[in-house]
Design a protein around this motif. Structure first.
Motif, PDB file in Angstrom:
ATOM      1  N   ALA B 123       0.840  -1.208   0.000  1.00 30.64           N
ATOM      2  CA  ALA B 123       0.000   0.000   0.000  1.00 30.64           C
ATOM      3  C   ALA B 123       0.869   1.249   0.000  1.00 30.64           C
ATOM      4  O   ALA B 123       0.575   2.218  -0.703  1.00 30.64           O
ATOM      5  N   VAL B 124       1.944   1.226   0.796  1.00 31.57           N
ATOM      6  CA  VAL B 124       2.827   2.396   0.847  1.00 31.57           C
ATOM      7  C   VAL B 124       3.518   2.579  -0.493  1.00 31.57           C
ATOM      8  O   VAL B 124       3.645   3.690  -1.006  1.00 31.57           O
ATOM      9  N   GLU B 125       3.941   1.469  -1.108  1.00 30.64           N
ATOM     10  CA  GLU B 125       4.625   1.575  -2.413  1.00 30.64           C
ATOM     11  C   GLU B 125       3.681   2.113  -3.480  1.00 30.64           C
ATOM     12  O   GLU B 125       4.091   2.861  -4.351  1.00 30.64           O
ATOM     13  N   ARG B 126       2.414   1.725  -3.372  1.00 30.78           N
ATOM     14  CA  ARG B 126       1.450   2.154  -4.376  1.00 30.78           C
ATOM     15  C   ARG B 126       1.165   3.663  -4.271  1.00 30.78           C
ATOM     16  O   ARG B 126       1.146   4.375  -5.258  1.00 30.78           O
ATOM     17  N   THR B 127       0.956   4.159  -3.039  1.00 29.22           N
ATOM     18  CA  THR B 127       0.605   5.583  -2.895  1.00 29.22           C
ATOM     19  C   THR B 127       1.830   6.482  -2.789  1.00 29.22           C
ATOM     20  O   THR B 127       1.686   7.689  -2.850  1.00 29.22           O
ATOM     21  N   THR B 128       2.979   5.926  -2.602  1.00 30.79           N
ATOM     22  CA  THR B 128       4.244   6.596  -2.272  1.00 30.79           C
ATOM     23  C   THR B 128       4.211   7.112  -0.827  1.00 30.79           C
ATOM     24  O   THR B 128       3.171   7.543  -0.326  1.00 30.79           O
ATOM     25  N   HIS B 129       5.369   7.062  -0.211  1.00 34.00           N
ATOM     26  CA  HIS B 129       5.476   7.308   1.218  1.00 34.00           C
ATOM     27  C   HIS B 129       5.046   8.714   1.600  1.00 34.00           C
ATOM     28  O   HIS B 129       4.316   8.922   2.562  1.00 34.00           O
ATOM     29  N   THR B 130       5.494   9.708   0.827  1.00 30.64           N
ATOM     30  CA  THR B 130       5.194  11.099   1.168  1.00 30.64           C
ATOM     31  C   THR B 130       3.693  11.338   1.200  1.00 30.64           C
ATOM     32  O   THR B 130       3.160  11.926   2.136  1.00 30.64           O
ATOM     33  N   LYS B 131       3.016  10.818   0.180  1.00 31.65           N
ATOM     34  CA  LYS B 131       1.581  11.007   0.076  1.00 31.65           C
ATOM     35  C   LYS B 131       0.869  10.280   1.223  1.00 31.65           C
ATOM     36  O   LYS B 131      -0.042  10.835   1.860  1.00 31.65           O
ATOM     37  N   ALA B 132       1.317   9.057   1.500  1.00 33.31           N
ATOM     38  CA  ALA B 132       0.692   8.271   2.563  1.00 33.31           C
ATOM     39  C   ALA B 132       0.835   8.991   3.899  1.00 33.31           C
ATOM     40  O   ALA B 132      -0.126   9.112   4.665  1.00 33.31           O
ATOM     41  N   LEU B 133       2.036   9.498   4.167  1.00 34.00           N
ATOM     42  CA  LEU B 133       2.306  10.174   5.432  1.00 34.00           C
ATOM     43  C   LEU B 133       1.434  11.422   5.558  1.00 34.00           C
ATOM     44  O   LEU B 133       0.821  11.664   6.602  1.00 34.00           O
ATOM     45  N   GLY B 134       1.355  12.177   4.472  1.00 34.21           N
ATOM     46  CA  GLY B 134       0.538  13.393   4.487  1.00 34.21           C
ATOM     47  C   GLY B 134      -0.916  13.079   4.770  1.00 34.21           C
ATOM     48  O   GLY B 134      -1.565  13.728   5.578  1.00 34.21           O
ATOM     49  N   LYS B 135      -1.408  12.027   4.120  1.00 31.13           N
ATOM     50  CA  LYS B 135      -2.795  11.619   4.303  1.00 31.13           C
ATOM     51  C   LYS B 135      -3.073  11.287   5.763  1.00 31.13           C
ATOM     52  O   LYS B 135      -4.056  11.742   6.338  1.00 31.13           O
ATOM     53  N   VAL B 136      -2.214  10.473   6.342  1.00 33.44           N
ATOM     54  CA  VAL B 136      -2.438  10.037   7.720  1.00 33.44           C
ATOM     55  C   VAL B 136      -2.286  11.212   8.682  1.00 33.44           C
ATOM     56  O   VAL B 136      -3.075  11.398   9.597  1.00 33.44           O
ATOM     57  N   LEU B 137      -1.267  12.034   8.426  1.00 28.98           N
ATOM     58  CA  LEU B 137      -0.961  13.129   9.351  1.00 28.98           C
ATOM     59  C   LEU B 137      -2.093  14.147   9.408  1.00 28.98           C
ATOM     60  O   LEU B 137      -2.404  14.668  10.475  1.00 28.98           O
ATOM     61  N   TYR B 138      -2.735  14.412   8.271  1.00 28.17           N
ATOM     62  CA  TYR B 138      -3.747  15.464   8.266  1.00 28.17           C
ATOM     63  C   TYR B 138      -5.171  14.946   8.418  1.00 28.17           C
ATOM     64  O   TYR B 138      -6.119  15.711   8.327  1.00 28.17           O
ATOM     65  N   THR B 139      -5.327  13.632   8.596  1.00 28.58           N
ATOM     66  CA  THR B 139      -6.680  13.132   8.878  1.00 28.58           C
ATOM     67  C   THR B 139      -6.688  12.457  10.247  1.00 28.58           C
ATOM     68  O   THR B 139      -7.108  13.037  11.237  1.00 28.58           O
TER      69      THR B 139
END
Lengths: 469, 168
Positions: B123-139
């Protein structure tokens, strides 16, 4: 995603008003006004507290009876210490508005700790509380003792934060979550393994630092002695109570399935804390240092409530902290009145013959010293009584006996102050007390409350029992 | 191949950390620490955490170490180096660290790799790490994020107060 911020309203109000205070401080010439505005802000936040029950952010933030009780305790702590500070920080020549804003932000950190349903939120709340308190401890910049206190507190506090984070990463590695309730659920079926024990130990050590349990109490005497006296009153009650709030929630909810393991460690720490606090307090000649060791000892008594566990243990611990807050701040209030321009008033010998020169101050100090010892009809007796009762009910009768023995030892150094005040002739130049309406009000509130809780405790006990669920 | 890289990076981090602690010259310590931070960034890259790796280099290796160097340059290190050690805690310190090390090694067996969350490696490889982190951090982690901003504010207020107010 829908966000329910209702449970967070008191925290948001505190944050916004603290920031406003920080801005206002620029324009307000008389800093006393900032102090009064600080008290007003707390009242506003307290007003919204009863409507705040619930969970927010997926259980990361929990506002329940337990947290609300602690938040009221933090508010009382903040209001009383602000009352003590108004005149005191003028005498120390550090009459700056940031003082009150930092106290509010520190209290906000404590509130977040008490409400944390997730270890990350708990950690950030702890940092917010601790960082503000480090600055407050070093607030008298031109006093080398204040600098030393801040630096020691900061270094050891940062060290304990690192240990806390270590514990959190390990529990995350083992259970895959940082939610306190989820950790409890994950551990309910599993077995005990070394990584869990290590994580429990790390969290215990880190929180032990915050509540100054022996052998992690080394910072307390130096930090308490060097910090401005009003800040000492603040940090001997607030951060300690916040640490207990976190301890109760993390260990009873999160590590509930491991009670057998951690209660053994906690019992050892509790006995050691009572021993170290009470025995080392005997040889102190500085009253702030003596009260620092006494506050270490009181943490040892309160921990018995956590060991006893269950609603009764928890409510006795909460009750104890509430009473401890009143009598400890009261004692520091008397210490502050002795400080005047060019006179420290921190030595025990300064109390000699106080009953002749200032009978009211001596009588008030007498009440607090009796209460700290645990002599009826003061509140201190009620606090200790219910702690010991909970311990006996939970099958730790021997621990209650040990605690009683140490209470008797503590009578020596508390009553020595009383003896100095009543049975010695005044020495040297006559004392002038630095009184103000604010500190008078603080003394009145604490004295009256200590006596009321001592004589008619049932409403307060009921409050703690309902809050503990 | 991955094992080889990991072995090198992990070994280098351990050796460099020891050098940081044992260097007598504080400037050398900081420079060893710089190297250690870069190796740690390498470890993060191996874990698919490219954002963390970049942050490690920019914030730690870049900003924080420069600050360290600043402070050390303000001190008189040639004199500091000649100072005798003023705490006597060697045997105690070594035994405590060895005890912690043994406890950690014993604890290794408890860690589990079979835990499955929403953010698996794929899942992380698919969304890329930066995007995944941003998503989790701001929700999901919105609240901790906001509290962190208050922590930083307190740090600023404290720094300004302690550094700026005139001594009287």
């Amino acid at each position: 995603m829908e966000i329910n911020i209702q449970p967070l309203v008191p925290e948001i109000i505190m944050a916004v008003l603290a920031l406003l205070l920080l801005l206002l401080e620029l324009f307000v010439r008389r800093k006393e006004t900032v102090g009064l505005l600080c008290i007003a802000s707390v009242t506003v936040a307290a007003y919204y507290m009863p409507q705040s029950f619930g969970k927010a952010f997926g259980g990361m933030f929990i506002s329940d009876g337990y947290s609300v009780f602690f938040k009221f305790l933090f508010f009382i702590n903040l209001i009383l210490t602000v009352l003590l500070s108004i005149r005191y920080i003028v005498i120390e020549r550090v009459n700056h508005g940031e003082y009150y804003a930092l106290m509010m932000l520190s209290t906000l950190g404590m509130m977040i700790m008490a409400s944390a349903g997730d270890l990350i939120v708990l950690y950030l709340g702890l940092e917010l509380m601790a960082l503000s308190t480090y600055i407050l401890a070093g607030f008298i910049r031109h006093d080398i003792r204040s600098n030393e206190a801040a630096l020691k507190y900061f270094l050891l506090g940062a060290f304990s934060s690192a240990i806390l984070l270590y514990g959190i990463t390990m529990i995350y590695g083992r259970t895959g979550t940082t939610g306190i309730a989820l950790i409890g659920a994950a551990l309910a079926e599993g077995t005990v393994d070394p990584v869990l024990l290590l994580s429990v130990t790390a969290l215990l050590v880190a929180l032990g630092f915050k509540i100054a349990l022996a052998p992690f109490h080394m910072w307390a005497p130096d930090a308490y002695e060097g910090a401005p006296t009003s800040v000492t009153a603040f940090m001997s009650v607030g951060p300690k109570a916040a640490g207990f709030a976190a301890l109760g929630r993390v260990f009873l909810t999160g590590f509930g399935p491991l009670t057998g393991e951690w209660s053994v460690i906690l019992i050892v720490l509790s006995v050691l804390t009572m021993a170290v606090g009470n025995i080392l307090a005997i040889q102190q000649q500085n009253i702030k240092r003596m009260l620092a060791y006494s506050s270490v000892a009181h943490a040892g008594y309160a921990v018995i409530g956590v060991i006893a566990a269950g609603a009764e243990g928890l409510s006795s611990m909460m009750n104890y902290l509430f009473i401890y807050a009143l009598m400890n701040i009261g004692a520091f209030a008397v210490v502050i009145t002795l400080r005047s321009e060019g006179f420290q008033g921190e030595s025990l010998h300064d109390y000699k013959g106080l009953s002749r020169t200032h009978p009211v101050a001596a009588a008030v100090m007498l009440v607090f010293m009796f209460s700290l010892t645990g002599i009826p009809p003061t509140a201190g007796f009620i606090g200790k009584f219910y702690i010991f009762k909970a311990a006996v009910a939970a099958g730790y009768a021997w621990l209650a006996v040990v605690a009683v023995v140490f209470s008797v030892i503590s009578a020596f150094f508390y009553l020595r102050v009383v003896m100095y005040m009543y049975m010695h002739e005044p020495e040297g130049e006559p004392l002038t007390l630095s009184l103000s309406p604010a500190i008078g009000l603080a003394l009145l509130i604490t004295t009256v409350m200590v006596l009321i809780v001592g004589i008619y405790p049932s409403p307060f006990l009921a409050f703690a029992r309902i809050a503990a669920g | 191949m991955v094992e080889l890289f990991f072995g090198y990076l992990a070994g280098a981090v351990v050796v460099l950390s020891l050098l940081v602690v044992f260097s007598r010259n504080a400037v050398h310590s900081v420079l060893w620490m710089l190297l250690m931070f870069l190796h740690m960034a390498g470890l993060y890259l191996l874990l698919n955490a490219e954002f963390l790796a970049a942050t490690q280099v920019i914030v730690y290796a870049g900003a924080i170490l420069v600050l360290f160097l600043f402070v050390i340059m303000l001190l008189n290190i040639t004199e500091e180096m000649r100072l005798e050690q003023f705490t006597v805690g060697w045997p105690m310190g070594v035994s405590v660290s060895l005890g912690v090390l043994i406890a950690m090694l014993a604890a290794l067996s408890g860690f589990r790799t079979d835990l499955k969350g929403p953010w698996s490696i794929e899942a992380v490889e698919r969304t890329t790490h930066t995007k995944a982190l941003g998503k989790v951090l701001y929700t999901e982690y919105m609240l901790p994020f906001e509290i962190a901003s208050l922590v930083l504010l307190v740090a600023i207020v404290g720094a300004v107060y302690l550094a700026k107010k005139r001594l009287r």
